[in-house]
Design a protein around this motif. Structure first.
Motif, mmCIF file in Angstrom:
data_model
loop_
_atom_site.group_PDB
_atom_site.id
_atom_site.type_symbol
_atom_site.label_atom_id
_atom_site.label_comp_id
_atom_site.label_asym_id
_atom_site.label_seq_id
_atom_site.Cartn_x
_atom_site.Cartn_y
_atom_site.Cartn_z
ATOM 1 N N THR A 134 0.819 -1.213 0.000
ATOM 2 C CA THR A 134 0.000 0.000 0.000
ATOM 3 C C THR A 134 0.853 1.264 0.000
ATOM 4 N N ASP A 135 2.170 1.096 0.048
ATOM 5 C CA ASP A 135 3.075 2.241 0.029
ATOM 6 C C ASP A 135 2.944 2.968 -1.316
ATOM 7 N N ARG A 136 2.964 4.279 -1.264
ATOM 8 C CA ARG A 136 2.807 5.104 -2.457
ATOM 9 C C ARG A 136 3.852 4.771 -3.519
ATOM 10 N N ARG A 137 5.092 4.541 -3.089
ATOM 11 C CA ARG A 137 6.162 4.240 -4.051
ATOM 12 C C ARG A 137 5.890 2.925 -4.767
ATOM 13 N N PHE A 138 5.415 1.928 -4.029
ATOM 14 C CA PHE A 138 5.110 0.636 -4.648
ATOM 15 C C PHE A 138 3.935 0.765 -5.611
ATOM 16 N N VAL A 139 2.917 1.500 -5.203
ATOM 17 C CA VAL A 139 1.748 1.695 -6.059
ATOM 18 C C VAL A 139 2.158 2.414 -7.342
ATOM 19 N N ASN A 140 3.007 3.458 -7.219
ATOM 20 C CA ASN A 140 3.483 4.174 -8.406
ATOM 21 C C ASN A 140 4.317 3.257 -9.301
ATOM 22 N N LEU A 141 5.130 2.412 -8.688
ATOM 23 C CA LEU A 141 5.944 1.471 -9.446
ATOM 24 C C LEU A 141 5.064 0.481 -10.203
ATOM 25 N N MET A 142 4.032 -0.028 -9.558
ATOM 26 C CA MET A 142 3.126 -0.970 -10.217
ATOM 27 C C MET A 142 2.381 -0.298 -11.374
ATOM 28 N N GLU A 143 1.995 0.962 -11.196
ATOM 29 C CA GLU A 143 1.333 1.690 -12.282
ATOM 30 C C GLU A 143 2.289 1.870 -13.457
ATOM 31 N N ALA A 144 3.561 2.163 -13.163
ATOM 32 C CA ALA A 144 4.554 2.315 -14.230
ATOM 33 C C ALA A 144 4.773 0.988 -14.951
ATOM 34 N N VAL A 145 4.812 -0.103 -14.207
ATOM 35 C CA VAL A 145 4.988 -1.424 -14.821
ATOM 36 C C VAL A 145 3.801 -1.746 -15.732
ATOM 37 N N LYS A 146 2.588 -1.491 -15.253
ATOM 38 C CA LYS A 146 1.394 -1.742 -16.075
ATOM 39 C C LYS A 146 1.413 -0.882 -17.336
#
Length: 190
Positions: free
Chosen positions: A104-116
């Motif tokens: 739920t960390d913002r950095r992880f969420v941003n990373l997952m969005e970038a990967v998608k």
């Protein structure tokens, strides 16, 4: 006024309280209520353990950062020392809290969005490459066809020239020009 509730009513009331847990402070309050009911011998150890485990399952989802994880770990240690959960479950909940905080960390969420986003771009590029490959294959096939047609026209011109021995100059010129107008060399696929 003293209200005496049956064990079933108390369990029902505790289940309703459990549904109201929306932060770790509410979890602490719920823990205090269940521990107090156990000390007063209103609940059995099994019922208390079940209520605490249910509350921990809900509360682990509330661990969204390091502060919440630290607070949740304190609740876990207290639950284990009071005997509501065993050491294995304590480590299980601890691991779940850490994972939830990471995911739920913002950095992880941003990373997952970038990967998608990158995956979507790669799929688009793959589709473009496939279309280009199909176009190149069509051009290659067209060029092969053109080379075959040119070879046949050349062979026919040579044959007509040999047959006429150069005598029918006008006929040969007309035939060669008519063959050139029948076959369109500008259209590669043709």
């Amino acid at each position: 006024m003293v209200v005496n509730l049956t064990a079933g009513q108390q369990n029902s009331e505790l289940k309703q309280l459990n549904k109201l847990i929306e932060d770790l402070h509410a979890t602490k309050l719920f823990y205090t209520v269940v521990a107090s009911l156990l000390r007063a011998r209103v609940l059995t150890e099994e019922e208390s353990s079940l209520h605490i485990s249910t509350a921990l399952e809900k509360s682990v989802k509330l661990c969204t950062g390091p502060v919440e994880v630290a607070e949740f770990k304190l609740i876990l240690e207290k639950s284990e020392s009071d005997g509501f959960i065993d050491r294995k479950n304590m480590h299980f909940f601890d691991n779940q809290a850490e994972r939830n905080a990471v995911f739920t960390d913002r950095r992880f969420v941003n990373l997952m969005e970038a990967v998608k986003s990158n995956i979507a771009r790669i799929k688009g590029l793959e589709a473009n490459v496939e279309a280009i490959n199909n176009s190149v294959n069509a051009i290659r096939n067209g060029l092969k066809h053109k080379m075959k047609v040119e070879a046949v026209v050349g062979f026919l011109s040579a044959t007509i020239n040999v047959i006429s021995f150069g005598v029918g100059g006008y006929i040969f010129t007309a035939t060669a020009s008519s063959l050139g107008s029948i076959v369109d060399y500008g259209d590669i696929v043709h």
